[in-house]
Design a protein around this motif. Structure first.
Motif, PDB file in Angstrom:
ATOM      1  N   LEU A 155      52.178  36.352  49.296  1.00  0.00           N
ATOM      2  CA  LEU A 155      51.145  36.411  49.613  1.00  0.00           C
ATOM      3  C   LEU A 155      50.428  37.570  48.313  1.00  0.00           C
ATOM      4  N   THR A 156      48.916  37.488  48.293  1.00  0.00           N
ATOM      5  CA  THR A 156      48.420  37.816  46.945  1.00  0.00           C
ATOM      6  C   THR A 156      47.690  38.945  47.734  1.00  0.00           C
ATOM      7  N   ARG A 157      47.145  39.442  46.253  1.00  0.00           N
ATOM      8  CA  ARG A 157      45.477  40.145  46.605  1.00  0.00           C
ATOM      9  C   ARG A 157      44.655  40.160  45.042  1.00  0.00           C
ATOM     10  N   VAL A 158      43.278  40.200  45.286  1.00  0.00           N
ATOM     11  CA  VAL A 158      42.667  40.210  44.729  1.00  0.00           C
ATOM     12  C   VAL A 158      41.196  40.600  44.471  1.00  0.00           C
ATOM     13  N   THR A 159      40.706  41.590  43.931  1.00  0.00           N
ATOM     14  CA  THR A 159      39.502  42.807  44.117  1.00  0.00           C
ATOM     15  C   THR A 159      38.472  42.421  43.877  1.00  0.00           C
ATOM     16  N   VAL A 160      37.556  42.175  44.992  1.00  0.00           N
ATOM     17  CA  VAL A 160      36.250  41.427  45.182  1.00  0.00           C
ATOM     18  C   VAL A 160      35.465  42.842  44.707  1.00  0.00           C
ATOM     19  N   ALA A 167      36.981  41.335  39.780  1.00  0.00           N
ATOM     20  CA  ALA A 167      38.198  41.733  39.121  1.00  0.00           C
ATOM     21  C   ALA A 167      39.466  41.585  38.184  1.00  0.00           C
ATOM     22  N   LEU A 168      39.243  41.893  36.961  1.00  0.00           N
ATOM     23  CA  LEU A 168      40.615  40.681  36.476  1.00  0.00           C
ATOM     24  C   LEU A 168      42.047  42.503  36.451  1.00  0.00           C
ATOM     25  N   PRO A 169      43.104  41.897  36.502  1.00  0.00           N
ATOM     26  CA  PRO A 169      43.713  43.421  36.631  1.00  0.00           C
ATOM     27  C   PRO A 169      44.376  43.649  35.226  1.00  0.00           C
ATOM     28  N   ALA A 170      44.708  44.433  34.729  1.00  0.00           N
ATOM     29  CA  ALA A 170      44.172  45.109  33.465  1.00  0.00           C
ATOM     30  C   ALA A 170      45.649  44.491  32.905  1.00  0.00           C
ATOM     31  N   GLY A 171      45.483  43.596  31.673  1.00  0.00           N
ATOM     32  CA  GLY A 171      45.952  42.464  31.017  1.00  0.00           C
ATOM     33  C   GLY A 171      46.004  41.675  31.901  1.00  0.00           C
ATOM     34  N   SER A 172      45.392  41.171  32.819  1.00  0.00           N
ATOM     35  CA  SER A 172      45.284  39.664  32.853  1.00  0.00           C
ATOM     36  C   SER A 172      44.221  38.899  32.813  1.00  0.00           C
ATOM     37  N   SER A 173      44.352  37.460  32.889  1.00  0.00           N
ATOM     38  CA  SER A 173      42.911  36.786  32.795  1.00  0.00           C
ATOM     39  C   SER A 173      42.874  36.276  34.301  1.00  0.00           C
ATOM     40  N   ASP A 174      44.047  36.564  34.923  1.00  0.00           N
ATOM     41  CA  ASP A 174      43.669  35.868  36.499  1.00  0.00           C
ATOM     42  C   ASP A 174      43.505  36.571  37.458  1.00  0.00           C
TER      43      ASP A 174
END
Length: 374
Positions: A155-160, A167-174
């Protein structure tokens, strides 16, 4: 797939038969359980006959720009997010008749047989946080994609954002953040209360639905037994509270268990698997609906004979694999004999609230509950 009875189909209500559980029959009369007909259907869409007061509307005209849609989530601003089995997420703008790609996860998704990107949900507070949840079988071998080899689910989450960028999580390119199923470097080991691994070692009965609770924003998801019909050590995972197989799972937005968890109330470590289990003993709880403040109503797909509806309560065992509906099975197995001996006691398996005999391949696909009937 395993067989026609595991294919999503249009199911006439006349095929349903009432359970002998009178109290539960009354509960079912107060809310019409509507079987969802938006996916595969054994009759053409043009032949669909709907009850009075219901209508059918194409969200995307003629299915244009969609390929293998499996699930839909609606944002409060009118956007529609559509999951495709192969791993793409499409978005339809309000008033549009076409879909565009929001994110393509096909390189991460194993879509063999029953597997794929099967669940999608917007967060209850989407208007402020933009969270979109994705539930899929994760590809462990991208060099040989979409094989029948053992896999895991996550189960994953993305921020739209409002403009459909991510949006990219802090410190991540994924853009993805893994919420549950972080232990995904190899197939799940034997059940372990400390391993965050969702089994998908077989290609049937993997994950299915994710929902954001309208009351508190916690997350609910279903996981099937992911097992073949043969009897081996994995057969009993739906009863094992240190495995996610054959369970209804209830977690917070970060994938941790919740206070008051029913199966290991003395365990305060909310990273443990048992703190995330709400109910057990399911074969394939592929689709379910949330009742605000009351938990899920689950459609559990049967095998040889029976499909069932369960008004799921915390800490209950719903019987599989020793029961299919109310029918005893695997009667020679010691594990099942021990469970049968508990009938009539508080430790007994919980029977379905409603069951019906599947005929001609009809399996249950549970949709929304319509509250317009008194």
């Amino acid at each position: 797939a395993e067989g026609a009875h595991d294919t999503e189909v249009c199911l006439p209500t006349k095929a349903m038969t009432g359970s002998p559980m009178k109290k539960r029959e009354r509960r079912l009369r107060t809310a019409a359980v509507v079987l969802l007909l938006v996916l595969a259907c054994v009759v053409p869409a043009s032949a669909t006959t709907l009850p009075g007061g219901f209508g059918e509307v194409d969200i995307v005209a003629g299915g244009a720009n969609l390929n293998g849609p499996t699930a839909v989530a609606y944002a409060p601003d009118g956007r529609t997010f559509v999951a495709e089995k192969a791993g793409r997420v499409k978005v339809v703008q309000p008033g549009s008749s076409s879909a565009t790609t929001l994110i393509n996860l096909s390189s991460k998704v194993n879509s063999y047989s029953d597997r794929g990107l099967l669940g999608i949900a917007v967060d209850e507070d989407f208007a402020t946080n933009g969270f979109l949840y994705l539930l899929y079988v994760y590809e462990l071998d991208p060099n040989t994609p979409d094989s029948s080899a053992p896999m895991v689910s996550r189960l994953t989450r993305v921020t739209v954002r409002p403009d459909n960028s991510l949006a990219l999580p802090a410190g991540s390119s994924d853009p993805e953040t893994v919420i549950l199923g972080k232990d995904s470097d190899a197939p799940c080991p034997v059940p372990d209360n400390t391993r965050d691994c969702i089994p998908a070692d077989f290609h049937w009965h993997t994950i299915g639905t994710v929902r954001s609770d309208p009351v508190d924003g916690t997350l609910w998801l279903g996981s099937g037994d992911s097992h073949s019909p043969t009897v081996d050590q994995h057969t009993w995972r739906p009863y094992d509270e240190s495995s996610f197989a054959g369970k209804i799972i209830h977690i917070d937005r970060n994938g941790r268990g919740l206070p008051g968890h029913p199966f290991c109330p003395g365990d305060s470590n909310l990273d443990h698997v048992c703190t995330k289990i709400y109910a057990k003993g399911f074969r394939n709880p592929f689709r379910f609906h949330l009742r605000p403040g009351k938990g899920p109503v689950v459609g559990d797909v049967g095998q040889e004979s029976w499909e069932e509806v369960d008004f799921v309560e915390p800490g209950r065992n719903y019987g599989w694999p020793c029961y299919e509906g109310t029918r005893q099975r695997l009667t020679a197995q010691p594990q099942c004999q021990a469970l049968f001996a508990q009938e009539g006691t508080p430790e007994a398996a919980t029977p379905p609230d409603w069951q019906y005999a599947h005929a001609g391949g009809a399996s249950i696909t549970l949709g929304p509950i319509y509250d317009g009937l008194s």
